[in-house]
Write a protein that holds these residues in place. Structure first.
Motif, PDB file in Angstrom:
ATOM      1  N   GLY A 150      -4.055  14.307  -7.278  1.00 53.19           N
ATOM      2  CA  GLY A 150      -4.367  14.711  -8.533  1.00 53.19           C
ATOM      3  C   GLY A 150      -5.238  13.768  -9.341  1.00 53.19           C
ATOM      4  O   GLY A 150      -4.802  12.469  -9.267  1.00 53.19           O
ATOM      5  N   THR A 151      -6.066  14.157 -10.167  1.00 54.85           N
ATOM      6  CA  THR A 151      -6.848  13.242 -10.964  1.00 54.85           C
ATOM      7  C   THR A 151      -6.869  13.474 -12.305  1.00 54.85           C
ATOM      8  O   THR A 151      -7.887  12.895 -12.957  1.00 54.85           O
ATOM      9  CB  THR A 151      -8.340  13.699 -10.407  1.00 54.85           C
ATOM     10  N   SER A 152      -5.853  14.104 -12.778  1.00 56.97           N
ATOM     11  CA  SER A 152      -5.772  14.145 -14.285  1.00 56.97           C
ATOM     12  C   SER A 152      -5.243  12.647 -14.864  1.00 56.97           C
ATOM     13  O   SER A 152      -4.558  11.960 -14.262  1.00 56.97           O
ATOM     14  CB  SER A 152      -4.462  14.883 -14.567  1.00 56.97           C
ATOM     15  N   ARG A 153      -6.005  12.405 -15.869  1.00 62.78           N
ATOM     16  CA  ARG A 153      -5.970  11.229 -16.476  1.00 62.78           C
ATOM     17  C   ARG A 153      -6.486   9.990 -15.599  1.00 62.78           C
ATOM     18  O   ARG A 153      -7.376   9.276 -16.324  1.00 62.78           O
ATOM     19  CB  ARG A 153      -4.219  10.805 -16.685  1.00 62.78           C
ATOM     20  N   ARG A 154      -6.054   9.616 -14.528  1.00 61.30           N
ATOM     21  CA  ARG A 154      -6.494   8.454 -13.827  1.00 61.30           C
ATOM     22  C   ARG A 154      -7.778   8.339 -13.338  1.00 61.30           C
ATOM     23  O   ARG A 154      -8.323   7.249 -13.470  1.00 61.30           O
ATOM     24  CB  ARG A 154      -5.443   8.192 -12.711  1.00 61.30           C
ATOM     25  N   TYR A 155      -8.680   9.497 -13.174  1.00 68.13           N
ATOM     26  CA  TYR A 155      -9.866   9.560 -12.888  1.00 68.13           C
ATOM     27  C   TYR A 155     -10.747   9.864 -13.988  1.00 68.13           C
ATOM     28  O   TYR A 155     -11.839  10.033 -13.721  1.00 68.13           O
ATOM     29  CB  TYR A 155      -9.968  10.588 -11.690  1.00 68.13           C
TER      30      TYR A 155
ATOM     31  N   THR B  14      -8.872  18.827  -9.191  1.00 69.72           N
ATOM     32  CA  THR B  14      -9.550  18.327 -10.324  1.00 69.72           C
ATOM     33  C   THR B  14      -9.464  19.509 -11.558  1.00 69.72           C
ATOM     34  O   THR B  14      -8.881  20.417 -11.225  1.00 69.72           O
ATOM     35  CB  THR B  14     -10.644  17.612 -10.076  1.00 69.72           C
TER      36      THR B  14
ATOM     37  N   TYR C  70     -10.261  17.661 -17.487  1.00 69.07           N
ATOM     38  CA  TYR C  70      -9.607  16.067 -16.864  1.00 69.07           C
ATOM     39  C   TYR C  70     -10.632  15.229 -17.685  1.00 69.07           C
ATOM     40  O   TYR C  70     -10.842  14.173 -16.876  1.00 69.07           O
ATOM     41  CB  TYR C  70      -9.348  16.072 -15.931  1.00 69.07           C
TER      42      TYR C  70
ATOM     43  N   ASN D 223       2.170  20.322  -9.395  1.00 65.33           N
ATOM     44  CA  ASN D 223       1.752  19.046 -10.534  1.00 65.33           C
ATOM     45  C   ASN D 223       3.040  18.375 -10.989  1.00 65.33           C
ATOM     46  O   ASN D 223       4.044  18.721 -10.871  1.00 65.33           O
ATOM     47  CB  ASN D 223       0.922  19.750 -11.856  1.00 65.33           C
TER      48      ASN D 223
ATOM     49  N   GLY E   6      -0.811  11.912  -8.842  1.00 67.07           N
ATOM     50  CA  GLY E   6      -2.116  11.161  -9.175  1.00 67.07           C
ATOM     51  C   GLY E   6      -2.038   9.939  -8.286  1.00 67.07           C
ATOM     52  O   GLY E   6      -0.995   9.259  -8.193  1.00 67.07           O
TER      53      GLY E   6
ATOM     54  N   ALA F 108      -4.500   6.587  -8.090  1.00 64.15           N
ATOM     55  CA  ALA F 108      -5.705   5.789  -8.515  1.00 64.15           C
ATOM     56  C   ALA F 108      -5.756   4.631  -7.525  1.00 64.15           C
ATOM     57  O   ALA F 108      -6.812   3.989  -8.102  1.00 64.15           O
ATOM     58  CB  ALA F 108      -5.477   5.599 -10.155  1.00 64.15           C
TER      59      ALA F 108
END
Length: 302
Positions: A47-52, A81, A85, A219, A268, A270
């Motif tokens: 998952g790419t929320s926040r960290r990407y 994604t 985001y 999620n 997530g 990262a």
């Protein structure tokens, strides 16, 4: 006080030294089917929320690129994604282009817009940001204007620009609306929040998905860091070895995967070390119903 995973891992290293040995990284990842097609996908995604959501500079993107490359090396395919985001789509699109990994990735995004023109514009933007002419899955984000946006996604699916369509939520207050949508529309995939300390989705949503033949992405399987705070400084119980669990993150993910309706959690990731740890949950045995109750009792008692 909340605690991010980096701090959690540092604080819990000593407590976990006596735990079970990590699962072997050379074993194949478990896979589960998307019922509408029969296609099997690995059971853990990124998952790419926040960290990407970072500035697309070499320094900021480097650890994310390392994580994605390692993920693909270990057999991972699903990356999720969304246009909401921040710069995540742009950053991910750059990584996939630079590493030539696009064809190995099951790429998922979303549409979160009101109205036909806004939805079309946002989806077109996602294709540009992700640097691709095909996205495997696009879902209606947080049930925003579902009638209009599902019509758009059906057209894109007919045109073979996307392969699957669905709907997402992360809030229990939307479960009634999601349930109604699942009954009314032929969805390929839903995405919903579910964790060992947030089990409401198991009451109606997950059984309905199983009955309707809808794949389920999960999620926030770590409860937005709640679970790491809860087990800080605590050793993994020895009986976790019975289902090939070598860390607390694997404990939480294997619990989620122990529900037969779950297709793929998307935590997530990262950093490369998070990828290696999390994908350990996609190998070996999963907890049975009795063990899952024992896991719940442990966490509920903390």
């Amino acid at each position: 006080m909340t605690m991010n995973r980096r701090a959690f891992l540092a604080a819990s290293t000593a407590a976990c030294l006596a735990g079970p040995a990590p699962a072997r990284a050379d074993t194949a990842l478990l896979r589960r089917p998307i019922p509408s097609s029969g296609e099997h996908i690995p059971v853990i995604g990124i998952g790419t929320s926040r960290r990407y959501n970072v500035e697309p500079t070499p320094e900021a993107v480097a650890p994310l690129r390392e994580a994605v490359v390692r993920f693909a090396e270990l057999g991972g395919t699903v990356i999720d994604t969304a246009p909401d985001y921040g710069r995540a789509e742009e950053v991910l699109g750059g990584i996939l282009a630079e590493t030539a990994l696009r064809e190995k990735i099951f790429l998922c995004s979303k549409v979160a817009a009101e109205g036909r023109e806004a939805g079309e514009a946002q989806v077109a933007q996602s294709f540009r940001r992700l640097r691709t002419d095909r996205i495997d899955l696009i879902a209606v984000h947080n049930l925003i204007d579902t009638g209009t946006q599902l019509a758009l996604l059906r057209r894109l699916k007919d045109e073979k620009r996307i392969r699957y369509l669905g709907a997402t939520t992360w809030a229990e207050r939307q479960y009634g609306d999601l349930e109604a949508l699942m009954r009314a529309e032929p969805l390929d995939v839903i995405q919903v929040n579910y964790a060992i300390d947030a089990r409401q989705a198991a009451e109606r949503i997950l059984p309905l998905a199983r009955d309707r033949g809808i794949a389920v992405m999960i999620n926030v399987p770590f409860g937005r860091e709640r679970l790491f705070t809860l087990v800080r400084g605590r050793a993994l119980p020895p009986w976790a070895a019975e289902f090939d669990c070598a860390s607390w993150p694997q404990f939480f993910l294997k619990y989620v995967l122990g529900h037969e309706a779950v297709t793929c959690p998307v935590p997530g990731m990262a950093q490369q070390r998070y990828v290696e740890d999390n994908l350990g949950a996609a190998r070996g045995r999963l907890p049975d119903a009795a063990t899952r109750r024992r896991m719940e009792e442990l966490i509920d008692g903390l």
